[in-house]
Every structure is written in C-alpha cells, then in structure tokens.
Design an enzyme around this catalytic site. Structure first.
Site, mmCIF file in Angstrom:
data_model
loop_
_atom_site.group_PDB
_atom_site.id
_atom_site.type_symbol
_atom_site.label_atom_id
_atom_site.label_comp_id
_atom_site.label_asym_id
_atom_site.label_seq_id
_atom_site.Cartn_x
_atom_site.Cartn_y
_atom_site.Cartn_z
ATOM 1 C CE LYS A 1 -8.798 -3.409 -8.114
ATOM 2 N NZ LYS A 1 -8.557 -4.351 -9.302
HETATM 3 C C1 LIG Z 1 -7.641 -5.239 -9.374
HETATM 4 C C2 LIG Z 1 -7.449 -6.065 -10.742
HETATM 5 C C3 LIG Z 1 -7.068 -7.417 -10.822
HETATM 6 C C4 LIG Z 1 -6.129 -7.699 -9.972
HETATM 7 O O1 LIG Z 1 -7.133 -8.267 -8.791
HETATM 8 P P1 LIG Z 1 -6.388 -8.817 -7.236
HETATM 9 O O2 LIG Z 1 -7.450 -8.900 -6.365
HETATM 10 O O3 LIG Z 1 -5.482 -7.334 -6.871
HETATM 11 O O4 LIG Z 1 -5.379 -9.839 -7.470
HETATM 12 C C5 LIG Z 1 -7.187 -8.168 -11.959
HETATM 13 N N1 LIG Z 1 -7.909 -7.621 -13.249
HETATM 14 C C6 LIG Z 1 -8.489 -6.369 -12.988
HETATM 15 C C7 LIG Z 1 -9.281 -5.641 -14.242
HETATM 16 C C8 LIG Z 1 -8.323 -5.524 -12.085
HETATM 17 O O5 LIG Z 1 -9.044 -4.360 -11.729
#
Ligand SMILES: *Cc1c(COP(=O)(O)O)cnc(C)c1O
Length: 497
Positions: free
Chosen positions: A113
């Site tokens: 993120k």
């Molecule tokens: C948010 C997240 C995901 C999923 O990603 P999306 O864009 O919501 O599909 C996968 N792994 C981690 C560690 C995340 O924080």
C-alpha cells in the site's frame, strides 16, 4: 487526457479533478478516456533509468494536466531513501530461472500500500492547488489494519492536509494497533471505535454524506477527502512497478525485449491486478494475468464462470488484506471490456439489490485468454510458505504465499514455462505468528510480538525492518476509543483543534 466515469453520467474531468474528487459524482470510478501507448522503444529507453525516472515517464502519460516538474517533485518526495529501505524501490528477487518476486514492501509500513500511499498525498496536494482549492484537505480513513497506517505515513506532515483514521479497537492485530497508536506527525489523529470494521466504514461514509457537516467544516477552512483504493491517484502509481519490473528483467538479460511474461497478483479489492491489466493494455508484453485469492474466492468464481456472487460466508484468514467480498476496482475492468456504462450500471445495481450479477458470455470471452484465476485455502497457503523456505531459503508473507501457491498449481496444470513475476505484497515481519506457524516452529502462540519478530529474523536470516522493531520503545500518542455514533464529533473536534 480526460477522465470519465464508469457509470457514464458524470462529466469528463481532468486528472487533477479526478484525484481531488476520488469518486465520481454519479457513484462511478474515474478512468482515463483512452490509455497511453507503451512501445518497445519506450521500454528500452526506461531500462537504464532509476525507478523514480521510470515513474515520472509513465505518470506524465496519464497526468497530462500536470507539468513534468510537478510530477517529478511528487515522485521524488514519495520514493526516498529515508522512506524506502531499497534503492530500487521495488526490487526483483529471483526465485529460480522462471519465477521472480517483485518486492513491493520496502516502504515505511512494510506493505505494498505504501507504493501508492506515499505518492497519493503529493498528487492530491498538487491537484488541489491546480484546481484552485484553498482549503485544508482532511483525509478520513476507516481501516481494517494496513491501509490506515500506510495513509498515516503518507500524509504525515504533508502541508495543506490533515488525516484522521478510525479502526476497530479490538479488530486489528497488536502490531497494527501499535503502529497506529504511536504514529508521528503534527497533522495526524487516530481513534479506535467500539465496533467492527464495517461500523468504522459506515461511520466514515455517513460523515462523507452529511451535507451539514461539510458546510460546518468548510466554514472552518476544511474539505473532506478519501484515500481509499477507488481514487485514480492510488491506482496510477501501481502501473509503474509492472512496467519497471519488465524493464529490470530486460536490463538483467532475463528476458529478450518483447518477450511475454506472466504476472501473478494476490488480490483483494482488485486494485493491484487492475494496474497490471492497464500496463498490458498500454502495450507491456504480457502472456497471462493470474488472479490469486484466498478462501474468500469470489474472484476465482468470477473468472471461471462470469458470475460475481458476494452471497457467501466471509472467512477471516491469515491473509487478512485479501478478506474482501466486494472487489470495488473490478468495476473498472468491466467498463473497459464492455465499453458501455449502461452495462456497468446494470451490473452494480444487481450487485447491490441481488448480491450477484453474471456478465454475458461475449464479455467473458474477451478476457478469458488473458486472465486466469485460482485460490489457496489456509493449508495451501501455509504449505507455500514452507515450500518457498525449503527450496529457496526465502521467507515470504502470507499474502505473497497465496500467489506463490496459485502459481505452482498453474504451472503444474498448464506446463507454461513463461517467465513469471509474482507480486510480493507484504514483508513477512508483518505477520510473524502466521509465518512461524507455517514454518512449523513450536509454541508460536506463546510468543509475544517482539519475540516472534526475533524468532523470525533468526529463520529468515535478515534484519527486522526498523519501522517494526522501533515500535517496541515508541510512545503511545493516541489511545482514544469512541462509540461509533460519536465519530463525527471526534472529527469536528480535530478540525477545531
Ligand atoms: C491490500 C493488499 C492486498 C490486496 O490488494 P488489492 O489491490 O486490494 O487487490 C494484497 N496483499 C496485501 C499485503 C495488501 O495489503
């Protein structure tokens, strides 16, 4: 380049307006009217560039109302050596001669993120300036754990912004709670709520929808905005690392220029894999996009059958950031393949009234050659962590493990030997207990958080990220917990502070 809404009713806007508004006024998501093209010549040029230089190149093709200087300044504020513990920002780790992990967790909160949330605040403040807005922007976030901390780190001490995060007081891990309660920064606020994540989310949505609240905030020089993953400003930074990882494979002679590659993405809200799709549509040479889910496998069914059905039991798993039954960004894919916003409105209406929709076969056929999907249950996820450790002495986190497990099944089933990049979305140190359990360590449940981190460091033979080890001695700044009906009052008190 202008941006249009997937629901087709809102007027076209500039990138700056799309980023400032977050969601279109008709309830749709903003998408570029057409995608810029990426040639093999463009890839060659970028091969010798740094991550930041590649990012500037790619972002300028999408944010055409920003000057190159503005984009460069945003990128260089986001991806710095103080914030990212890798000079490559998103380095590739070679597992074997076919599979590479693209490590997207070298930022300040150890999860992918950060790739978007370090850049978004700068894109947002630039957008606000460009659209003539002079108020302070207050970002409101409801989080189930990872997003809140990443947003706090991204917005902390960014001029012209404030940020307030609500989390379920008893619904996040101890490390996640500590990460938020000890948050630094002069413009931040964090509050637990008595309730679950849905209560926090509903509370925030209610504040966003409250015209009286908005008026009162405006009188005090504040406008509200959101940092969640439907904002175009969160999606566009993610396109960069798919192209960048391809450039790296070319640079290190792992593939020939133009050779097709696969991407495997552990998926929840469908933002990350959608960015890979846009990179493909621009011209990146892609063979397959492999959508990996945990046992909340609503997307596996969708790609297999064309039916999206959220009416199923919600499972809390060891990959909590993928525990999602409504993948909001799928709307952008549906719009892209259908090209008709009336279709999208119909699907979304069915989803909210019936809890499901099925896309016509001709739409399924448009993506069936490109996408494939599978899932791992909890046992398979744990087995993937153990398997990667045994074979490569590499410790991956639970989300990345879902992708590795799905890739293994895919490779066995199809025999496809195409070079494959797996998106590695979190550091294993974020989920030490689950990872240690998967590695068959004994008495894991008895370990405290910091003991678990130390044990994992022994296994992984790597350093605990300082962002996590320093939590041990960090001062708690925010220990307030409020009732869900008092959230608006808490926000107003923060505005008035
Ligand atoms: C948010 C997240 C995901 C999923 O990603 P999306 O864009 O919501 O599909 C996968 N792994 C981690 C560690 C995340 O924080």
């Amino acid at each position: 380049m202008e941006y249009i809404s997937t629901r087709g009713i809102a007027p076209k806007v500039s990138a700056a307006t799309a980023i400032k508004e977050g969601i279109a006024p008709d309830g749709g998501l903003y998408v570029p009217e057409s995608l810029p093209t990426l040639t093999l010549g463009d890839i060659t040029v970028m091969t010798d560039m740094s991550y930041n230089e590649r990012a500037v190149r790619i972002l300028s093709r999408f944010l055409t109302d920003f000057t190159e200087d503005e984009i460069e300044s945003c990128v260089n504020l986001a991806y710095t050596r103080e914030k990212f513990d890798s000079a490559n920002v998103a380095p590739l780790y070679e597992l074997n001669d076919k599979a590479y992990l693209c490590e997207l967790w070298h930022g300040p909160t150890c999860a992918f993120k950060d790739m978007a949330l370090q850049l978004l605040p700068h894109l947002l403040t630039t957008s606000i300036r460009k659209t003539g807005e002079d108020k302070t922007v207050l970002i409101l976030v409801a989080t189930s754990g990872d997003t809140g901390k990443a947003a706090l780190e991204g917005f902390k001490d960014v001029n012209g912004t404030k940020i307030m995060v609500f989390y379920p007081s008893e619904g996040v891990s101890h490390i996640q709670k500590l990460q938020m309660m000890t948050q630094a920064g002069g413009n931040v606020n964090v509050c637990g709520i008595e309730g679950n994540f849905d209560d926090a989310q509903t509370g925030v949505k209610t504040i966003f929808g409250d015209a009286e609240f908005a008026k009162k905030a405006a009188e005090k020089g504040v406008v509200l905005s959101s940092a969640n993953s439907i904002n175009w400003g969160r999606l566009v930074p993610q396109i960069v690392y798919y192209i960048s990882s391809y450039c790296d494979l070319v640079k290190y002679n792992k593939i020939a220029l133009g050779e097709l590659v696969n991407f495997v993405v552990p998926t929840g809200n469908f933002g990350n894999i959608l960015a890979a799709y846009y990179a493909y549509k621009m011209g990146l040479p892609v063979n397959k996009l492999i959508c990996a889910s945990n046992i909340n496998n609503v997307l596996t069914e969708f790609f297999d059958t064309g039916r999206y059905n959220k009416k199923r039991t919600f499972h809390a798993t060891m990959s909590p950031s993928m525990d999602i039954l409504i993948s909001s960004n799928l709307e952008r894919l549906l719009f892209d393949i259908s090209g008709d916003s009336a279709d999208v409105r119909e699907f979304m209406k069915k989803l909210s009234t019936d809890g499901e929709y099925t896309i016509p076969q001709e739409l399924s056929e448009k993506i069936s050659g490109l996408f494939c999907a599978d899932y791992c249950d909890e046992q398979e996820t744990a087995a993937a962590i153990a398997d990667i450790y045994e074979n490569y002495s590499y410790v991956c986190d639970t989300h990345t493990a879902v992708a590795c497990g799905v890739y293994k099944k895919y490779a066995e089933k199809t025999g496809d030997a195409t070079k494959t990049v797996i998106a590695s979305t979190a550091s294993p140190y974020k989920f030490p207990h689950s990872v240690l359990t998967a590695l068959n360590c004994e008495n894991v449940a008895e370990l405290g958080d910091f003991e678990a981190l130390d044990t994992l460091a022994g296994k992984a033979m790597s350093d605990i990220p300082t962002a996590l080890s320093k939590l041990k001695n960090a001062d708690v700044r925010f220990d307030a917990v409020c009732k869900k009906q008092d959230m608006a009052q808490q926000v107003m008190a923060f505005i008035e502070k």
